[in-house]
Design a protein around this motif. Structure first.
Motif, short mmCIF file in Angstrom:
data_model
loop_
_atom_site.label_atom_id
_atom_site.label_comp_id
_atom_site.label_asym_id
_atom_site.label_seq_id
_atom_site.Cartn_x
_atom_site.Cartn_y
_atom_site.Cartn_z
N ALA A 162 8.85 -3.91 2.52
CA ALA A 162 7.91 -4.88 3.10
C ALA A 162 6.46 -4.44 2.95
N GLN A 163 6.24 -3.21 2.47
CA GLN A 163 4.91 -2.63 2.38
C GLN A 163 4.17 -2.67 3.72
N VAL A 164 4.86 -2.20 4.74
CA VAL A 164 4.30 -2.09 6.08
C VAL A 164 4.37 -0.62 6.49
N PHE A 165 3.32 -0.13 7.13
CA PHE A 165 3.31 1.25 7.59
C PHE A 165 2.80 1.31 9.02
N SER A 166 3.15 2.39 9.68
CA SER A 166 2.66 2.62 11.04
C SER A 166 2.30 4.09 11.19
N GLU A 167 1.22 4.34 11.90
CA GLU A 167 0.79 5.70 12.20
C GLU A 167 0.86 5.93 13.70
N ASP B 68 -9.56 8.41 8.69
CA ASP B 68 -8.41 7.55 8.96
C ASP B 68 -8.71 6.10 8.60
N ARG B 69 -9.92 5.66 8.89
CA ARG B 69 -10.27 4.28 8.57
C ARG B 69 -10.38 4.06 7.05
N HIS B 70 -10.90 5.04 6.33
CA HIS B 70 -10.93 4.95 4.86
C HIS B 70 -9.52 4.85 4.30
N ARG B 71 -8.64 5.64 4.84
CA ARG B 71 -7.23 5.64 4.41
C ARG B 71 -6.60 4.28 4.65
N THR B 72 -6.81 3.72 5.86
CA THR B 72 -6.24 2.42 6.20
C THR B 72 -6.77 1.33 5.26
N ASN B 73 -8.06 1.37 4.98
CA ASN B 73 -8.65 0.37 4.08
C ASN B 73 -8.11 0.50 2.66
N HIS B 74 -7.91 1.73 2.22
CA HIS B 74 -7.38 1.96 0.87
C HIS B 74 -5.96 1.41 0.76
N LEU B 75 -5.15 1.66 1.77
CA LEU B 75 -3.78 1.15 1.78
C LEU B 75 -3.77 -0.37 1.85
N ALA B 76 -4.66 -0.94 2.65
CA ALA B 76 -4.72 -2.40 2.77
C ALA B 76 -5.09 -3.04 1.44
N ALA B 77 -6.02 -2.41 0.70
CA ALA B 77 -6.41 -2.95 -0.60
C ALA B 77 -5.26 -2.91 -1.60
N ALA B 78 -4.30 -1.98 -1.37
CA ALA B 78 -3.13 -1.87 -2.24
C ALA B 78 -1.98 -2.77 -1.78
N GLY B 79 -2.24 -3.57 -0.74
CA GLY B 79 -1.21 -4.51 -0.31
C GLY B 79 -0.38 -4.07 0.87
N TRP B 80 -0.74 -2.93 1.49
CA TRP B 80 0.02 -2.44 2.63
C TRP B 80 -0.60 -2.97 3.93
N THR B 81 0.28 -3.33 4.87
CA THR B 81 -0.15 -3.81 6.18
C THR B 81 0.18 -2.75 7.23
N GLY B 82 -0.79 -2.43 8.07
CA GLY B 82 -0.56 -1.44 9.10
C GLY B 82 -0.24 -2.07 10.44
N VAL B 83 0.66 -1.44 11.18
CA VAL B 83 0.94 -1.84 12.55
C VAL B 83 0.62 -0.64 13.43
N HIS B 84 -0.27 -0.85 14.39
CA HIS B 84 -0.74 0.25 15.22
C HIS B 84 0.05 0.31 16.52
N LEU B 85 0.68 1.45 16.76
CA LEU B 85 1.48 1.67 17.96
C LEU B 85 0.96 2.90 18.68
N THR B 86 0.89 2.84 19.98
CA THR B 86 0.47 4.00 20.76
C THR B 86 1.49 4.28 21.85
N SER B 87 1.40 5.45 22.42
CA SER B 87 2.33 5.84 23.48
C SER B 87 2.15 4.99 24.73
N ALA B 88 1.03 4.27 24.82
CA ALA B 88 0.81 3.40 25.99
C ALA B 88 1.60 2.09 25.89
N PHE B 89 2.09 1.77 24.70
CA PHE B 89 2.87 0.54 24.52
C PHE B 89 4.20 0.66 25.26
N SER B 90 4.63 -0.45 25.84
CA SER B 90 5.99 -0.50 26.41
C SER B 90 6.98 -0.64 25.26
#
Length: 324
Positions: A253-258, A274-296
């Motif tokens: 699916a070309q989805v990643f999470s950090e 980290d933001r440069h990395r995210t932008n580079h991946l997005a330009a290559a067609g990857w979508t990021g999903v951001h998850l943190t320990s505060a999420f239920s």
């Protein structure tokens, strides 16, 4: 060290014996047994005198510590093992010896089932099964093997804590999935042990690989329970001339999470990188999903489901090349 040929009298012999004792203690976290001291020529009176003068101190029944050495967890653990004899650090103590993050109150050791022994401030477990694959040596301390330690912890810590211990053992190559799986198969569920829980965690990592943080382990658990497709952990990908390692990746699916958290961005430089990395991946067609320990748990599932659904739309570019 004074050469043996130069030792000419009783004082020199004592000096040689004490140096040998110090060298032995250095290999044993600052400890020697009274039996070892006797073999090097120190009788009961010599030991009593050394303790009275503060050169040594008593670390347990039949165990001495060099007076200047700190009473670390490793020293206290080995002192208990040496004092009891035919014993191995176990449970939470074994986990700490292996370097895993678990709660720890007092030293725990395990002995063969037929033995009845007690030591002050030491919790002694008995086991009818202590096969060669159940025990090991770590940092000079007899200890239960990583696989056996995981089994012994499985009924007393949370699933997420157990998953973190398993992931740590796999990443550090202290254990293999097959070794843990074999230990699970050989173990029956009893009070304090939940082999089925450990088995589920092992199967999850057989598919996804070991997680690198408690948050990743939690994500794997909640996605499994919700029936959401699992990611590959620590997936390597090359985008252009740069290689990245993604904490979690749904490759097709070309989805990643950090693993996002304040501890991952301790400086402005790290934040910007980290933001440069995210932008580079997005330009290559990857979508990021951001998850943190505060999420239920529900929020984690919802976020991943939504991004996977979005990524399923046709016409997305695929410039990234997997290297794993």
């Amino acid at each position: 060290m004074v050469p043996v040929a130069e030792l000419s009298g009783p004082a020199d012999a004592v000096l040689m014996s004490e140096r040998a004792l110090v060298q032995l203690a250095t290999r044993q976290h600052g400890l020697v047994t009274t039996q070892q001291a006797a073999q090097l020529g120190f009788d009961r009176g010599s030991v009593t005198s050394a303790v009275a003068k503060g050169r040594w101190r008593r670390a347990g029944i039949g165990v001495l510590a060099l007076g200047a050495t700190p009473a670390t967890l490793h020293q206290r653990t080995l002192a208990a093992v040496l004092s009891i004899g035919e014993a191995w650090a176990s449970h939470s103590t074994a986990a700490r010896v292996w370097g895993w993050e678990v709660r720890h109150a007092r030293v725990e050791v395990i002995v063969p089932g037929g033995r009845k022994v007690e030591r002050r401030n030491v919790r002694v477990h008995r086991s009818t099964r202590l096969d060669p694959e159940d025990v090991a040596l770590a940092d000079g301390i007899p200890v239960t093997s990583p696989a056996r330690t995981l089994i012994d912890l499985s009924g007393r810590i949370t699933v997420d804590e157990l998953a973190t211990c398993l992931d740590t053992a796999l990443r550090r190559r202290q254990a293999t999935i097959d070794a843990v799986d074999a230990m699970v198969i050989a173990t029956q569920a009893t009070y304090g042990r939940r082999p089925r829980v450990l088995s589920d965690l092992v199967e999850l990592r057989r598919c996804a690989g070991p997680a690198e943080s408690p948050l990743e382990a939690r994500v794997l658990r909640v996605l499994t329970q919700a029936g959401v497709p699992l990611p590959t952990c620590q997936h390597r990908i090359t985008v252009g001339v740069k290689e990245y390692r993604l904490d979690m990746a749904w490759v097709d699916a070309q989805v990643f999470s950090e693993a996002d958290g304040f501890e991952h961005h301790e400086s402005r430089k790290a934040f910007d990188a980290d933001r440069h990395r995210t932008n580079h991946l997005a330009a290559a067609g990857w979508t990021g999903v951001h998850l943190t320990s505060a999420f239920s748990d529900d929020e984690i599932v919802e976020a991943v489901r939504n991004v996977l659904a979005l990524a399923a739309r046709p016409g997305r570019s695929q410039e990234g090349t997997a290297t794993r």
